[in-house]
Scaffold this active site. Sequence first.
Site, short mmCIF file in Angstrom:
data_model
loop_
_atom_site.label_atom_id
_atom_site.label_comp_id
_atom_site.label_asym_id
_atom_site.label_seq_id
_atom_site.Cartn_x
_atom_site.Cartn_y
_atom_site.Cartn_z
CG ASP A 1 -2.06 -6.57 -2.66
OD1 ASP A 1 -1.84 -7.32 -1.69
OD2 ASP A 1 -3.01 -5.77 -2.71
CB SER A 2 2.24 -8.26 0.70
OG SER A 2 1.15 -8.20 1.59
CG ASP B 1 -3.04 -7.51 3.21
OD1 ASP B 1 -3.35 -6.83 4.20
OD2 ASP B 1 -3.64 -7.43 2.11
CB THR C 1 -0.93 0.00 1.24
OG1 THR C 1 -1.81 -1.12 1.13
CG2 THR C 1 -1.76 1.26 1.33
N1 ASP Z 1 -2.96 -5.40 0.33
C1 ASP Z 1 -1.88 -4.60 0.78
C2 ASP Z 1 -0.62 -5.45 0.75
O1 ASP Z 1 -0.44 -6.25 1.62
C3 ASP Z 1 -2.12 -4.09 2.16
C4 ASP Z 1 -1.07 -3.16 2.71
O2 ASP Z 1 0.00 -3.00 2.19
O3 ASP Z 1 -1.34 -2.55 3.77
O4 ASP Z 1 0.15 -5.33 -0.18
#
Ligand code: ASP
Length: 602
Positions: A122-123, A155, A50
């Site tokens: 995105d993780s 995540d 994010t």
């Molecule tokens: N979906 C995002 C990720 O894990 C969530 C974040 O970074 O806060 O890449």
Amino acid sequence: MEAASGYPLGRALSCALRPASSRCSGSLALGGGCRAVAEVRVLVINTGGTIGMVKEDKGLAPEANKLVKALKKMPMLHDDEYVKEKKNSDFCEFPDDTLVLPLSKQNKRIVYTIHELVPLLDSSNMTAHDWAKIAMELEKYYEQYDGFVILHGTDTMAYTASALSFMCENLGKTIVLTGSQVPIYELRNDGRANLLGALLFAGQFVIPEVCLYFYHKLYRGNRVTKVDAGSFNAFSSPNLPPLANAEVDITINWETVWRANTKKKFKVHTQMNGNVGLLRIFPGINAAAVKAFLQPPMEGIVLETYGTGNAPNNREDLLEELRKATEREVVILNCTQCLRGSVTSDYETGQTLTATGVISGGDMTPEAALAKLSYILSKSHISWEQKKKMLSENLRGEMTVVPTGAKICLADSKFIQVIAKSLNVSCKEELEAIRDALTPSLACAAAKTGDTDALKAIEEMGGNLSCQDYDGRTPLHIASSEGNVQIVDYLLKHGATVHAKDRFGATPLMYAVKFRHEEVIKLLRKSGAHLSSQELKNIGTELCSLAAKDDVYGLYVWYLTGANMEQTGYDGRTPLQIAEIRGHVALLDFFKKKYKEENEQS
Ligand code: ASP
């Protein structure tokens, strides 16, 4: 060969040892370079998440090649004036994408470079293959940077932090994962503060762990779990207090910092075993589903059980499947579903489970347990029994193992007690404060006199053998200056860091070179010590001056540090050319032998 006297010190050290007033405008100059005293280098590996995302039609997604440009416009994360000044000054090379933090309270300049992995993720899309990519990047640039920051989605950050903590073997530098809940490009976001905090920790302190920094706290990476999807305070480390707090002041809990206690060099292990999984039991769980889950190719699972590691002991069908699996040498690691606490043998239900061959995972998080399983099962050269033993051991501070046997505590130290008494001190906190104030002087004195017993006592009192005195010197700096191989060896085996820099930017290796202690240099090098890339780049003039004086031994000790002997001095000549011009036969012979050795090695 013994050290010759009258050796002109490396310019860094001679500069360092001159009175402050005569020092080069606060700079630690090495052979003509212009590195500021407290300039440190941090590599930022951007994997996505994010923090660098933008809103697309389908939702938030990472955007490549955007972060550096944006950071350059944020004064708290980049001081453009400093870069301009440096670019205008003589010898400095500052590539265009270099970012620099404003001067920190600790009087350090953190110079950082961002490497973006391709593609940014995105993780939720990350796998063990991506962990290996990060690990290889760390290995490739390990010697060129003082510390590392990994930008990552929140995540699966706890999984990656856990995995990297095992993949990074014999870690001696600080690695900090961070990210944010809101993109750094938005007006209200947590990305700026998190990145700044991570950079400050990675650049200013040697905390040789894979850490995670989030919302003012630095955690051990393999102890965290994501607990909140909607708060800036997204992570928790339920079974271990934070390593550090970044409130008004930064306070580091040095006693909690994990030290590898090894003399080996840093390396990464990238072949994780993918045949592992997580299985959460629940009331009425279906034995057939458990059976299916445990079938080949599965080699190990983390079983998430109730409370202190309990599972039903009135379900013979379920127990039977678990028993059959452990008999096939499938490892089953028992972890609690509770956020906090540990697996124990308090209940009959728990003991029945243990009898099926399940191993206790203590107070490990499921993320850490899964990563540990994947790491240990990938070590093909060790036996099944050995693997099970390693799973119960504390390898990277991932679990609490209660020490057996009596432990000398602070209150047992007569010396501290006497001082405490005369100061009218009685509470534990004050005793600890006295210990912490005295430890650096005592430990450095013990290193100077070669007193292993004193070092042992300091350690047993909870003192940290990587402590720094008023000039930032550690006992390892002192022992390296003294050339005391036994003490250097002892300190390395007891967690002393080879990367500590004193207030002049010099490492223990630099002192060993300065005082020409060949055996110490070799030992430090074996443990991963190296001169910083900046120092290595700028020693040409020093080497040429040694060559001009036909100082073979002086050149030899620099050679042992891994220095590039073909560097040119201020007039563009190499040490070899100087030896040729001056007809220094012994020196020419040294270079001939060196080249022969190198050819044989390659
Ligand atoms: N979906 C995002 C990720 O894990 C969530 C974040 O970074 O806060 O890449």
